[in-house]
Design an enzyme around this catalytic site. Structure first.
Site, PDB file in Angstrom:
ATOM      1  N   LYS A   8      31.081  25.877  50.089  1.00  0.00           N
ATOM      2  CA  LYS A   8      30.781  27.315  50.102  1.00  0.00           C
ATOM      3  C   LYS A   8      32.009  28.129  50.507  1.00  0.00           C
ATOM      4  CE  LYS A   8      25.849  27.076  51.111  1.00  0.00           C
ATOM      5  NZ  LYS A   8      24.815  27.502  52.061  1.00  0.00           N
ATOM      6  N   TRP A  63      47.097  45.492  39.083  1.00  0.00           N
ATOM      7  CA  TRP A  63      46.957  46.884  38.663  1.00  0.00           C
ATOM      8  C   TRP A  63      48.201  47.685  39.019  1.00  0.00           C
ATOM      9  CZ3 TRP A  63      42.487  50.148  37.252  1.00  0.00           C
ATOM     10  CH2 TRP A  63      41.478  49.401  36.611  1.00  0.00           C
ATOM     11  N   CYS A  64      48.713  47.498  40.243  1.00  0.00           N
ATOM     12  CA  CYS A  64      49.920  48.235  40.657  1.00  0.00           C
ATOM     13  C   CYS A  64      51.128  47.851  39.818  1.00  0.00           C
ATOM     14  CB  CYS A  64      50.205  47.988  42.134  1.00  0.00           C
ATOM     15  SG  CYS A  64      49.064  48.841  43.225  1.00  0.00           S
ATOM     16  N   GLU A 109      32.795  35.284  40.729  1.00  0.00           N
ATOM     17  CA  GLU A 109      31.653  35.556  41.604  1.00  0.00           C
ATOM     18  C   GLU A 109      30.408  34.814  41.132  1.00  0.00           C
ATOM     19  OE1 GLU A 109      29.837  36.520  44.801  1.00  0.00           O
ATOM     20  OE2 GLU A 109      31.838  37.349  44.530  1.00  0.00           O
TER      21      GLU A 109
END
Length: 64
Positions: A40, A58-59, A15
């Site tokens: 962009k 995560w799963c 980010e």
């Protein structure tokens, strides 16, 4: 556990890079250019791909 945290930190890094790309493009030229829009869009796409990847990681860690 460390992998789960590192994926979240990776979101912040990507980010920040995306914000740097947008700021640089806006600083260099104020006119609408196809290459500027493409740069962009690619930065935003990188963030989107990572955000889709995070729940998958995560799963996999939690349920496997």
């Amino acid at each position: 556990m460390a992998l789960m945290i590192s994926v979240l930190i990776l979101i912040l890094i990507v980010e920040l890079i995306n914000s740097a790309i947008k700021t640089t493009v806006d600083r260099i030229g104020s006119d609408d250019d196809a290459l500027s829009k493409h740069a962009k869009d690619l930065g935003s796409s990188a963030v989107l791909v990572l955000l889709i990847n995070v729940p998958l990681v995560w799963c996999l860690i939690i349920f496997i």
